[in-house]
Design an enzyme around this catalytic site. Sequence first.
Site, PDB file in Angstrom:
ATOM      1  N   SER A  48       0.630  -1.148   0.034  1.00 30.12           N
ATOM      2  CA  SER A  48       0.052   0.016   0.275  1.00 30.12           C
ATOM      3  C   SER A  48       0.916   1.206  -0.113  1.00 30.12           C
ATOM      4  O   SER A  48       1.892   1.376   0.804  1.00 30.12           O
ATOM      5  CB  SER A  48      -1.015  -0.006   1.153  1.00 30.12           C
ATOM      6  OG  SER A  48      -1.648   1.150   1.358  1.00 30.12           O
ATOM      7  N   GLY A  93      -1.646   4.884  -4.357  1.00 32.52           N
ATOM      8  CA  GLY A  93      -2.117   3.577  -4.844  1.00 32.52           C
ATOM      9  C   GLY A  93      -1.713   2.252  -4.305  1.00 32.52           C
ATOM     10  O   GLY A  93      -1.172   2.313  -3.024  1.00 32.52           O
ATOM     11  N   ASP A 138      -6.787  -3.157   5.874  1.00 30.52           N
ATOM     12  CA  ASP A 138      -7.393  -4.414   6.210  1.00 30.52           C
ATOM     13  C   ASP A 138      -8.425  -4.886   5.364  1.00 30.52           C
ATOM     14  O   ASP A 138      -8.485  -5.857   5.040  1.00 30.52           O
ATOM     15  CB  ASP A 138      -7.844  -4.375   7.765  1.00 30.52           C
ATOM     16  CG  ASP A 138      -6.634  -3.938   8.799  1.00 30.52           C
ATOM     17  OD1 ASP A 138      -5.545  -4.192   8.507  1.00 30.52           O
ATOM     18  OD2 ASP A 138      -7.059  -3.316   9.693  1.00 30.52           O
TER      19      ASP A 138
END
Length: 315
Positions: free
Chosen positions: A220, A225, A252
Amino acid sequence: MILTVTPNPSLDRTYEVPLLTRGEVLRATSDRMDPGGKGVNVSRAASAAGHRTLAVLPLGGAPGALVAELLAAEGIDVAPVRVSGQTRSNISVAEPDGTLTKVNATGPELSAAESEALLAAVRVHSTDADWIACCGSLPRGLSPQWYADLVVRAHAAGARIALDTSGPSLLAALRERPDVVKPNAEELAEAVGRPLKTVGDAVAAAEELRALGAGAVLASLGADGQLLVAETGVHFASAKVDVVRSNVGAGDASLAGFLAAGGEGPEALAAAVAHGAAAVQLPGSVMPTPSDLDPAAVTVTDDVPLDRVLTEPAA
């Protein structure tokens, strides 16, 4: 079925305030209480998306009982391991511009017997799991080798394993070849021991983690992006987000979307980004449902912008 393991779960309270000012009495415009911990959030996101999930986690005291109650209210199956310490309580304060201030408690110290009981619970419940997602920091009492032991046991049970942790725990587990690891930019920089200033830097760092044993790296990069570096190649995806309300649990939710979509390839990456983008537009640690997703807002490409400077370079 996605089985999640959260060694250090929490009871999370989130308050929304007009402005966070030190030393002042603040009036919250809203507040909510959620079961917390990275693996717990993966289960919540998977369940919200209509997928079967089971959360394995150590619980103790009144906060632990409330975590189990809140998960049951969301229709999530829980395999609790009772511990003598009290489950931690965390506080988040969210401002209208998306700024989030968090106070995370340390959590209980697990004994050797409690550590083994947690591993045993994973073994018992992993027989029909397609994926085992091991997420978050380790509580006191568990060595950095604990996740590595869990990877070995998961593979012995025939399950694929996704690992979302950092520091020595991540490096120790890489030697046992987890199928997917999911660092953010800061965790990726820490793992390779150097700053990441561009997307190309992040790709190179992800390749190093693969060389150390990771089957695939889902990285991440915050507002820039996400990257997927795997046997299928290097894939990059991003999504337009109009308003950020809270980034609690967004990573998550992203991992849950990735695993629920098969856990490999550009299609799973697109699902990861769609789930993460939806999550940041919801309050607290609310997990997105299918109606919150906007797959059309996601762009996936193999033409990775290697020279793009990261919005928030990782040291």
